[in-house]
Design a protein around this motif. Structure first.
Motif, PDB file in Angstrom:
ATOM      1  N   ILE A 141       0.866  -1.176   0.000  1.00 56.96           N
ATOM      2  CA  ILE A 141       0.000   0.000   0.000  1.00 56.96           C
ATOM      3  C   ILE A 141       0.904   1.227   0.000  1.00 56.96           C
ATOM      4  CG2 ILE A 141      -1.723   1.327   1.295  1.00 56.96           C
ATOM      5  CD1 ILE A 141      -2.700  -1.360   2.472  1.00 56.96           C
ATOM      6  N   VAL A 142       0.647   2.147  -0.918  1.00 52.96           N
ATOM      7  CA  VAL A 142       1.403   3.397  -0.995  1.00 52.96           C
ATOM      8  C   VAL A 142       0.423   4.553  -0.818  1.00 52.96           C
ATOM      9  CG1 VAL A 142       2.968   4.825  -2.342  1.00 52.96           C
ATOM     10  CG2 VAL A 142       3.047   2.324  -2.589  1.00 52.96           C
ATOM     11  N   ASN A 143       0.594   5.307   0.249  1.00 50.81           N
ATOM     12  CA  ASN A 143      -0.277   6.439   0.561  1.00 50.81           C
ATOM     13  C   ASN A 143       0.415   7.751   0.206  1.00 50.81           C
ATOM     14  OD1 ASN A 143      -2.343   4.837   1.794  1.00 50.81           O
ATOM     15  ND2 ASN A 143      -1.109   4.707   3.654  1.00 50.81           N
ATOM     16  N   PHE A 144      -0.288   8.608  -0.526  1.00 53.16           N
ATOM     17  CA  PHE A 144       0.267   9.907  -0.883  1.00 53.16           C
ATOM     18  C   PHE A 144       0.042  10.902   0.245  1.00 53.16           C
ATOM     19  CE2 PHE A 144       1.190   8.382  -4.937  1.00 53.16           C
ATOM     20  CZ  PHE A 144       1.860   9.352  -5.671  1.00 53.16           C
ATOM     21  N   SER A 145       1.127  11.411   0.795  1.00 52.87           N
ATOM     22  CA  SER A 145       1.094  12.523   1.710  1.00 52.87           C
ATOM     23  C   SER A 145       1.630  13.740   0.944  1.00 52.87           C
ATOM     24  CB  SER A 145       1.923  12.203   2.965  1.00 52.87           C
ATOM     25  OG  SER A 145       1.861  13.255   3.889  1.00 52.87           O
ATOM     26  N   SER A 146       2.350  14.620   1.609  1.00 57.18           N
ATOM     27  CA  SER A 146       2.906  15.804   0.957  1.00 57.18           C
ATOM     28  C   SER A 146       3.932  16.429   1.887  1.00 57.18           C
ATOM     29  CB  SER A 146       1.796  16.816   0.656  1.00 57.18           C
ATOM     30  OG  SER A 146       2.334  18.073   0.288  1.00 57.18           O
ATOM     31  N   ILE A 147       4.905  17.103   1.309  1.00 54.80           N
ATOM     32  CA  ILE A 147       5.857  17.804   2.163  1.00 54.80           C
ATOM     33  C   ILE A 147       5.252  19.075   2.757  1.00 54.80           C
ATOM     34  CG2 ILE A 147       7.850  16.916   0.894  1.00 54.80           C
ATOM     35  CD1 ILE A 147       8.170  19.825  -0.245  1.00 54.80           C
ATOM     36  N   SER A 148       4.042  19.442   2.343  1.00 58.54           N
ATOM     37  CA  SER A 148       3.466  20.720   2.768  1.00 58.54           C
ATOM     38  C   SER A 148       3.348  20.821   4.282  1.00 58.54           C
ATOM     39  CB  SER A 148       2.098  20.924   2.121  1.00 58.54           C
ATOM     40  OG  SER A 148       1.224  19.865   2.440  1.00 58.54           O
ATOM     41  N   TYR A 149       2.971  19.718   4.958  1.00 55.57           N
ATOM     42  CA  TYR A 149       2.826  19.812   6.407  1.00 55.57           C
ATOM     43  C   TYR A 149       4.182  19.826   7.108  1.00 55.57           C
ATOM     44  CZ  TYR A 149       3.871  14.892   7.646  1.00 55.57           C
ATOM     45  OH  TYR A 149       4.481  13.682   7.855  1.00 55.57           O
ATOM     46  N   MET A 150       5.192  19.214   6.498  1.00 53.81           N
ATOM     47  CA  MET A 150       6.536  19.242   7.090  1.00 53.81           C
ATOM     48  C   MET A 150       7.194  20.606   6.927  1.00 53.81           C
ATOM     49  SD  MET A 150       8.036  15.488   6.083  1.00 53.81           S
ATOM     50  CE  MET A 150       7.258  15.349   4.475  1.00 53.81           C
ATOM     51  N   MET A 151       6.783  21.333   5.902  1.00 56.41           N
ATOM     52  CA  MET A 151       7.305  22.686   5.685  1.00 56.41           C
ATOM     53  C   MET A 151       6.605  23.710   6.570  1.00 56.41           C
ATOM     54  SD  MET A 151       7.572  22.693   1.520  1.00 56.41           S
ATOM     55  CE  MET A 151       8.220  24.373   1.432  1.00 56.41           C
ATOM     56  N   GLY A 152       5.489  23.304   7.200  1.00 55.22           N
ATOM     57  CA  GLY A 152       4.717  24.256   7.995  1.00 55.22           C
ATOM     58  C   GLY A 152       4.026  25.289   7.134  1.00 55.22           C
ATOM     59  N   ASN A 153       3.583  24.856   5.947  1.00 55.76           N
ATOM     60  CA  ASN A 153       2.969  25.799   5.017  1.00 55.76           C
ATOM     61  C   ASN A 153       1.616  26.296   5.515  1.00 55.76           C
ATOM     62  OD1 ASN A 153       5.047  25.640   3.235  1.00 55.76           O
ATOM     63  ND2 ASN A 153       3.981  24.414   1.706  1.00 55.76           N
ATOM     64  N   ALA A 154       1.333  27.566   5.286  1.00 55.49           N
ATOM     65  CA  ALA A 154       0.002  28.121   5.486  1.00 55.49           C
ATOM     66  C   ALA A 154      -0.742  28.057   4.157  1.00 55.49           C
ATOM     67  CB  ALA A 154       0.092  29.556   5.981  1.00 55.49           C
ATOM     68  N   GLY A 155      -2.049  28.284   4.218  1.00 53.03           N
ATOM     69  CA  GLY A 155      -2.832  28.376   2.995  1.00 53.03           C
ATOM     70  C   GLY A 155      -3.743  27.204   2.732  1.00 53.03           C
ATOM     71  N   TYR A 156      -3.604  26.117   3.523  1.00 56.58           N
ATOM     72  CA  TYR A 156      -4.504  24.958   3.377  1.00 56.58           C
ATOM     73  C   TYR A 156      -4.412  24.065   4.619  1.00 56.58           C
ATOM     74  CZ  TYR A 156      -0.124  23.783   0.784  1.00 56.58           C
ATOM     75  OH  TYR A 156       1.172  23.663   0.350  1.00 56.58           O
ATOM     76  N   PRO A 157      -4.799  24.587   5.790  1.00 58.45           N
ATOM     77  CA  PRO A 157      -4.603  23.865   7.048  1.00 58.45           C
ATOM     78  C   PRO A 157      -5.368  22.542   7.135  1.00 58.45           C
ATOM     79  CG  PRO A 157      -5.973  25.805   7.399  1.00 58.45           C
ATOM     80  CD  PRO A 157      -5.394  25.924   6.031  1.00 58.45           C
ATOM     81  N   ALA A 158      -6.539  22.445   6.539  1.00 63.36           N
ATOM     82  CA  ALA A 158      -7.269  21.172   6.580  1.00 63.36           C
ATOM     83  C   ALA A 158      -6.524  20.109   5.781  1.00 63.36           C
ATOM     84  CB  ALA A 158      -8.685  21.356   6.037  1.00 63.36           C
ATOM     85  N   TYR A 159      -5.931  20.513   4.677  1.00 65.55           N
ATOM     86  CA  TYR A 159      -5.157  19.609   3.835  1.00 65.55           C
ATOM     87  C   TYR A 159      -3.891  19.146   4.532  1.00 65.55           C
ATOM     88  CZ  TYR A 159      -2.199  18.234  -0.173  1.00 65.55           C
ATOM     89  OH  TYR A 159      -1.352  17.563  -1.032  1.00 65.55           O
ATOM     90  N   THR A 160      -3.151  20.068   5.136  1.00 69.92           N
ATOM     91  CA  THR A 160      -1.913  19.678   5.810  1.00 69.92           C
ATOM     92  C   THR A 160      -2.194  18.799   7.025  1.00 69.92           C
ATOM     93  OG1 THR A 160      -1.879  21.764   7.066  1.00 69.92           O
ATOM     94  CG2 THR A 160      -0.588  21.675   5.021  1.00 69.92           C
TER      95      THR A 160
END
Length: 255
Positions: A141-160
């Protein structure tokens, strides 16, 4: 780029969410090129894409229209693909929605919808394929996450928030189903230059700033993500599970 070959994926039954556009379409083609039998779901139509793949490869992917937030419909689609191609031994949870939003504008309905797309569907897709993997004696099983939450990005908090949850879920499932020889890993892409990203958010200034943060000063293309997913799906990574692999040109570290 030249795609590596993973011979054990030939004939494998693969299920991909969001497999008809963007990174998902590249994933579908990548598995077809390995000789796998691919089924995929998404809400939008994919007739032209299926026809293109059928003309290019020996077998066309099986497209099942499905809203992945409808758990019963998702289960039914997985069952349909398993009936056509055999028990699913590779699941790629790829579908996501990174719509931009701010914390103060989020209401309960938006929050619930975001989690349903970006996290809940991943769990129930995994739940649906695991019994078949147990019967087969192995699975990936391969689940897609994103580096966005590790970067502490703003602009899509529900997504991160969902991205962080995906990583945690990956580790828990890996521990629970490791004795069944089911491997569960996550992949965290960086900023991948899909058509959607270019149309909606890529500007020369934003891209230049992001490339400055990368160690490797090249744009990340969908094919770069495909190669990593094929590796995680294949026996080449047979002793990898519970891991998060960042494919981001070197923006974040995960160790």
């Amino acid at each position: 780029m030249s795609m590596p070959s993973f011979h054990d994926l030939k004939g494998a039954s693969v299920f991909i969410t969001g497999g008809g556009s963007g990174i998902g379409a590249a994933l579908t083609e990548g598995f077809l090129a390995q000789g796998a039998k691919v089924g995929f779901v998404q809400r939008s139509g994919a007739t032209d894409f299926v026809a293109e793949m059928a003309a290019k490869y020996d077998s066309a992917p099986l497209f099942v229209p499905c809203d992945i937030t409808d758990v019963e419909a998702l289960r039914a689609a997985i069952a349909q693909v398993a009936e056509a191609h055999g028990p699913i031994t590779v699941l790629v949870n790829n579908a996501a929605n990174d719509r931009r939003h701010t914390t103060l504008e989020v209401d309960e309905a938006f929050w619930d919808k975001s989690q349903a797309i970006n996290l809940k569907a991943y769990f129930f897709a995994a739940q649906a394929v695991i019994p078949g993997m147990q019967a087969a004696g192995q699975g990936a099983i391969v689940n897609f996450s994103s580096i966005s939450y590790m970067m502490g990005n703003a602009g899509y908090p529900a997504y991160t928030t969902a991205n962080g949850g995906i990583t945690a879920m990956t580790r828990s499932l890996a521990r629970e189903f490791g004795p069944d020889r089911i491997r569960v890993n996550a992949i965290a892409p960086g900023w991948v230059m899909t058509d959607k990203q270019r149309e909606m958010w890529v500007t020369p200034e934003a891209l230049a700033a992001h490339l400055e943060r990368q160690c490797l000063k090249e744009e990340i293309m969908p094919e770069d993500i495909v190669a990593a997913v094929l590796f995680l799906a294949s026996s080449a990574s047979r002793m990898m599970t519970g891991q998060l692999m960042a494919v981001d040109g070197g923006v974040v570290v995960t160790g």
